[in-house]
Design a protein around this motif. Structure first.
Motif, mmCIF file in Angstrom:
data_model
loop_
_atom_site.group_PDB
_atom_site.id
_atom_site.type_symbol
_atom_site.label_atom_id
_atom_site.label_comp_id
_atom_site.label_asym_id
_atom_site.label_seq_id
_atom_site.Cartn_x
_atom_site.Cartn_y
_atom_site.Cartn_z
ATOM 1 N N VAL A 343 0.871 -1.177 0.000
ATOM 2 C CA VAL A 343 0.000 0.000 0.000
ATOM 3 C C VAL A 343 0.912 1.232 0.000
ATOM 4 C CG1 VAL A 343 -1.767 1.302 1.241
ATOM 5 C CG2 VAL A 343 -1.846 -1.209 1.220
ATOM 6 N N ARG A 344 0.893 1.956 -1.123
ATOM 7 C CA ARG A 344 1.789 3.106 -1.256
ATOM 8 C C ARG A 344 1.009 4.403 -1.512
ATOM 9 N NH1 ARG A 344 6.874 1.069 -5.016
ATOM 10 N NH2 ARG A 344 7.778 -0.435 -3.547
ATOM 11 N N SER A 345 0.548 4.534 -2.743
ATOM 12 C CA SER A 345 -0.090 5.785 -3.141
ATOM 13 C C SER A 345 -1.562 5.792 -2.736
ATOM 14 C CB SER A 345 0.033 5.980 -4.662
ATOM 15 O OG SER A 345 -0.564 7.183 -5.069
ATOM 16 N N PHE A 346 -2.042 6.923 -2.207
ATOM 17 C CA PHE A 346 -3.440 7.057 -1.796
ATOM 18 C C PHE A 346 -3.842 8.526 -1.909
ATOM 19 C CE2 PHE A 346 -0.932 7.844 1.944
ATOM 20 C CZ PHE A 346 -1.576 8.889 2.577
ATOM 21 N N GLU A 347 -5.165 8.770 -1.868
ATOM 22 C CA GLU A 347 -5.741 10.109 -1.926
ATOM 23 C C GLU A 347 -6.887 10.206 -0.921
ATOM 24 O OE1 GLU A 347 -4.565 12.590 -3.695
ATOM 25 O OE2 GLU A 347 -3.049 11.372 -4.747
ATOM 26 N N VAL A 348 -7.066 11.377 -0.357
ATOM 27 C CA VAL A 348 -8.140 11.651 0.593
ATOM 28 C C VAL A 348 -9.139 12.584 -0.076
ATOM 29 C CG1 VAL A 348 -8.737 12.607 2.864
ATOM 30 C CG2 VAL A 348 -6.582 11.364 2.548
ATOM 31 N N SER A 349 -10.436 12.260 0.022
ATOM 32 C CA SER A 349 -11.464 13.085 -0.609
ATOM 33 C C SER A 349 -11.564 14.437 0.092
ATOM 34 C CB SER A 349 -12.817 12.379 -0.573
ATOM 35 O OG SER A 349 -13.244 12.190 0.766
ATOM 36 N N PRO A 350 -11.927 15.517 -0.639
ATOM 37 C CA PRO A 350 -12.021 16.848 -0.022
ATOM 38 C C PRO A 350 -13.037 16.936 1.109
ATOM 39 C CG PRO A 350 -11.925 17.031 -2.411
ATOM 40 C CD PRO A 350 -12.085 15.574 -2.101
ATOM 41 N N ASP A 351 -14.108 16.151 1.059
ATOM 42 C CA ASP A 351 -15.097 16.205 2.136
ATOM 43 C C ASP A 351 -14.745 15.303 3.307
ATOM 44 O OD1 ASP A 351 -15.490 13.748 0.982
ATOM 45 O OD2 ASP A 351 -17.650 13.995 0.661
ATOM 46 N N GLY A 352 -13.637 14.566 3.216
ATOM 47 C CA GLY A 352 -13.190 13.726 4.312
ATOM 48 C C GLY A 352 -13.957 12.428 4.479
ATOM 49 N N SER A 353 -14.694 11.990 3.482
ATOM 50 C CA SER A 353 -15.499 10.768 3.618
ATOM 51 C C SER A 353 -14.806 9.527 3.093
ATOM 52 C CB SER A 353 -16.837 10.945 2.881
ATOM 53 O OG SER A 353 -17.552 12.045 3.384
ATOM 54 N N PHE A 354 -13.930 9.688 2.081
ATOM 55 C CA PHE A 354 -13.376 8.511 1.399
ATOM 56 C C PHE A 354 -11.854 8.561 1.375
ATOM 57 C CE2 PHE A 354 -17.454 9.573 -0.685
ATOM 58 C CZ PHE A 354 -18.177 8.447 -0.326
ATOM 59 N N LEU A 355 -11.311 7.354 1.270
ATOM 60 C CA LEU A 355 -9.876 7.151 1.093
ATOM 61 C C LEU A 355 -9.677 6.268 -0.126
ATOM 62 C CD1 LEU A 355 -6.934 7.399 2.174
ATOM 63 C CD2 LEU A 355 -7.363 5.324 3.497
ATOM 64 N N LEU A 356 -8.914 6.751 -1.106
ATOM 65 C CA LEU A 356 -8.701 6.032 -2.364
ATOM 66 C C LEU A 356 -7.267 5.517 -2.398
ATOM 67 C CD1 LEU A 356 -10.023 5.313 -5.141
ATOM 68 C CD2 LEU A 356 -8.936 7.391 -6.032
ATOM 69 N N ILE A 357 -7.127 4.197 -2.565
ATOM 70 C CA ILE A 357 -5.809 3.543 -2.604
ATOM 71 C C ILE A 357 -5.567 3.043 -4.025
ATOM 72 C CG2 ILE A 357 -4.407 1.627 -1.756
ATOM 73 C CD1 ILE A 357 -5.844 1.817 0.880
ATOM 74 N N ASN A 358 -4.407 3.436 -4.569
ATOM 75 C CA ASN A 358 -4.023 2.976 -5.903
ATOM 76 C C ASN A 358 -3.347 1.612 -5.772
ATOM 77 O OD1 ASN A 358 -4.917 5.481 -6.778
ATOM 78 N ND2 ASN A 358 -2.861 6.366 -6.839
ATOM 79 N N GLY A 359 -4.003 0.596 -6.323
ATOM 80 C CA GLY A 359 -3.459 -0.757 -6.255
ATOM 81 C C GLY A 359 -2.698 -1.121 -7.518
ATOM 82 N N VAL A 360 -2.340 -2.371 -7.588
ATOM 83 C CA VAL A 360 -1.625 -2.887 -8.753
ATOM 84 C C VAL A 360 -2.645 -3.442 -9.752
ATOM 85 C CG1 VAL A 360 0.436 -3.398 -7.429
ATOM 86 C CG2 VAL A 360 -1.344 -5.151 -7.637
ATOM 87 N N ALA A 361 -2.197 -3.674 -10.974
ATOM 88 C CA ALA A 361 -3.009 -4.262 -12.041
ATOM 89 C C ALA A 361 -4.215 -3.396 -12.387
ATOM 90 C CB ALA A 361 -3.451 -5.682 -11.681
ATOM 91 N N GLY A 362 -4.094 -2.054 -12.187
ATOM 92 C CA GLY A 362 -5.146 -1.134 -12.596
ATOM 93 C C GLY A 362 -6.305 -1.009 -11.618
ATOM 94 N N TYR A 363 -6.159 -1.452 -10.383
ATOM 95 C CA TYR A 363 -7.266 -1.391 -9.417
ATOM 96 C C TYR A 363 -7.198 -0.099 -8.590
ATOM 97 C CZ TYR A 363 -9.000 -6.113 -10.206
ATOM 98 O OH TYR A 363 -9.552 -7.243 -10.762
ATOM 99 N N LEU A 364 -8.392 0.428 -8.346
ATOM 100 C CA LEU A 364 -8.583 1.577 -7.450
ATOM 101 C C LEU A 364 -9.528 1.134 -6.343
ATOM 102 C CD1 LEU A 364 -9.161 4.320 -10.159
ATOM 103 C CD2 LEU A 364 -7.145 4.145 -8.720
ATOM 104 N N HIS A 365 -9.069 1.211 -5.078
ATOM 105 C CA HIS A 365 -9.855 0.736 -3.958
ATOM 106 C C HIS A 365 -10.392 1.941 -3.171
ATOM 107 C CE1 HIS A 365 -8.270 -3.272 -4.773
ATOM 108 N NE2 HIS A 365 -7.039 -2.740 -4.778
ATOM 109 N N LEU A 366 -11.708 1.954 -2.972
ATOM 110 C CA LEU A 366 -12.379 3.037 -2.253
ATOM 111 C C LEU A 366 -12.706 2.555 -0.837
ATOM 112 C CD1 LEU A 366 -13.489 5.939 -2.771
ATOM 113 C CD2 LEU A 366 -15.717 4.887 -3.169
ATOM 114 N N LEU A 367 -12.162 3.267 0.175
ATOM 115 C CA LEU A 367 -12.358 2.911 1.570
ATOM 116 C C LEU A 367 -13.105 4.034 2.299
ATOM 117 C CD1 LEU A 367 -9.796 1.178 0.661
ATOM 118 C CD2 LEU A 367 -9.190 1.163 3.100
#
Length: 502
Positions: A343-367
């Protein structure tokens, strides 16, 4: 001698004596003031007549005045009985005790008025000499301890330690410390500010500006408005103290971010530490350092509300969350349903509700940002190079290694549009503006394309509004300022490869 002449030369003495006796008995007082005559002498005190008694009219006036005063006193006592005790006490404090005579109050008020007029006349006469000097009051008493020059410790204070010029200044007096603080302030400000100049003489321009201010204060309306764009010209940039001057590091710095609500900056590096500094531009004192054992930090980021710090490593799947309010470090070892080895690259949503993790093989995981649980996953063709949220946190923009950009809906996790970034062979970075107007895409060849968000949602082949080609190496960082007036682009492959685009 003839008898006629004798009678003329010798007047009758007996007649003169009679006249003289008569004049002595009844002297003419009016004749004493007559012209040509000698002034008469005042009669002795024994011969003066006693003063005349007052007439009946004067006695009647005195009796009437005394009766009026008695009636006034009786009426006042009747009114005083009706007043409450608090009101009577207040009147005594303000006007004094005037129970015996109300005329005393009038005399006091008239006397104060006369005194005020005399003071005003004196002040006008002495106005010019008083303007030449300031009146200084003498102290009532002087404390001997105040005269002693108290020493201030400079060595054991982290704020005063930087103001020492040599080791001999471990202690300074209050006067010297005040002068040193004044010097430091002037050095930081580049001189004495205009508002601090006491001997500055007013010019005609200053008078005009004051008249404009007076005219502005006399009217109402919306005089303050934000500018739609920055003025053309050169931006003024001031070189300040390094943000991490109190904790420098030899390791490579991986993340730098300002706190969203406070004047604090966060610096994370590969030396396993996340440091927080108070930004003042002069000393930038360190607030705290969080050390993570065997955890070289790949990326660190504040949460949307600034209460948490999230950090990932270059060779771990653990996500560390540091609660700044509680001072507690929380490791997230495993997310259920997240099958990622790193788990390396990630982004936080501006409203503070979601966490987006950039996975391998083209996957984007929404937490979920609150529970750190997996909500859903999205997949693109190729590998995920970069991702970001829209300003309203309802869409996700993802740039692939093939030069394509995908737009996803957060709620339904469906792809809304896909387009090719013009001239890009390999995408490296992507950013959206806070006003929801632009999308910026950076590629490995140093080109940054800026698109309208509406065209990115509707067109399959949108044309960039602007293409920026100031860098010759891969654009690894992109960000808009809060007012969407400046776009900062940077490349980590070359030193000082940073550009500000207006």
């Amino acid at each position: 001698m003839p008898p006629e002449r004798r009678s003329r030369a010798r007047p009758d003495r007996s007649a003169g004596a009679r006249l003289d006796r008569k004049s002595r008995k009844k002297p003419d007082r009016r004749a004493a003031a007559g012209p040509g005559g000698p002034p008469r002498k005042a009669a002795p005190s024994s011969q003066r007549k006693p003063p005349a008694r007052p007439s009946a009219a004067a006695a009647a006036i005195a009796v009437a005045a005394e009766e009026e005063r008695r009636l006034r006193q009786r009426n006042r006592l009747a009114l005083e009985e009706d007043k409450p005790a608090v009101e009577r006490c207040l009147e005594e404090l303000v006007f004094g005790d005037v129970e015996d005579d109300e005329d005393a109050l009038l005399r006091r008020l008239q006397g104060s008025r006369v005194q005020a007029q005399e003071d005003s006349d004196d002040s006008e006469a002495e106005k010019e000499p008083k303007d030449n000097f300031l009146f200084q009051k003498k102290p009532v008493w002087v404390d001997e301890e105040d005269e002693d020059d108290e020493m201030v410790d400079m060595m054991n204070n982290r704020f005063r330690k930087d103001m020492m010029k040599n080791t001999g200044e471990s202690q300074l007096s209050k006067d010297k410390l005040q002068k040193r603080l004044k010097e430091e302030f002037q050095h930081a400000m580049g001189g004495v500010p205009a508002w601090a100049e006491t001997n500055k003489q007013k010019t005609s321009l200053d008078d005009e500006s004051e008249e404009d201010e007076d005219d502005l204060l006399q009217r109402t309306g919306n005089f303050i408005s934000t500018s739609t764009s920055l003025p053309k010209g050169i931006l003024k940039i001031k070189n300040c103290q390094h943000a991490n001057a109190e904790r420098p590091t030899t390791a490579r710095i991986s993340s730098v971010q300002f706190h969203p609500r406070a004047q604090v900056v966060m610096v994370a590096a590969l030396d396993n530490a996340v440091s927080l500094f108070q930004v003042d531009g002069r000393t930038n004192p360190k607030i705290q350092s969080i050390y993570l054992e065997k955890f070289p930090i790949y990326k660190a980021c504040f949460s949307a509300n600034g209460e948490e710090v999230l950090a990932t490593s270059i060779h771990s799947k653990v996500l560390y969350v540091y609660d700044m309010l509680a001072g507690k470090l929380i490791p997230v070892h495993q997310v259920r349903g997240l099958k990622e080895k790193l788990v390396r690259s990630f982004e936080v949503s501006p409203d503070g509700s979601f966490l987006l993790i950039n996975g391998v093989a083209g996957y984007l995981h929404l937490l979920s940002m609150k529970t750190k649980e997996l909500i859903g996953s999205m997949k693109i063709n190729g590998r995920v190079a970069a991702s970001t949220f829209s300003s309203d946190s309802k869409k996700v923009y993802a740039s692939s290694g093939d030069g394509e950009v995908y737009v996803w809906d957060v709620n339904s996790r469906k792809c809304l549009n896909r387009f090719v970034d013009e001239g890009s062979l390999y995408g490296l970075s992507i950013a959206t503006s806070r006003n929801g107007q632009y999308v910026a895409c950076g590629s490995n060849c140093g080109v940054v394309n800026i698109y309208n968000q509406d065209s990115c949602l509707q067109e399959t082949n949108p044309k960039p509004v602007k293409a920026i080609m100031n860098l010759v190496t891969g654009v690894t960082s992109l960000t808009f300022n809060p007012t969407t007036e400046i776009l900062a682009i940077a490349s980590e492959e070359m030193k000082e490869a940073v550009r500000l685009v207006i």
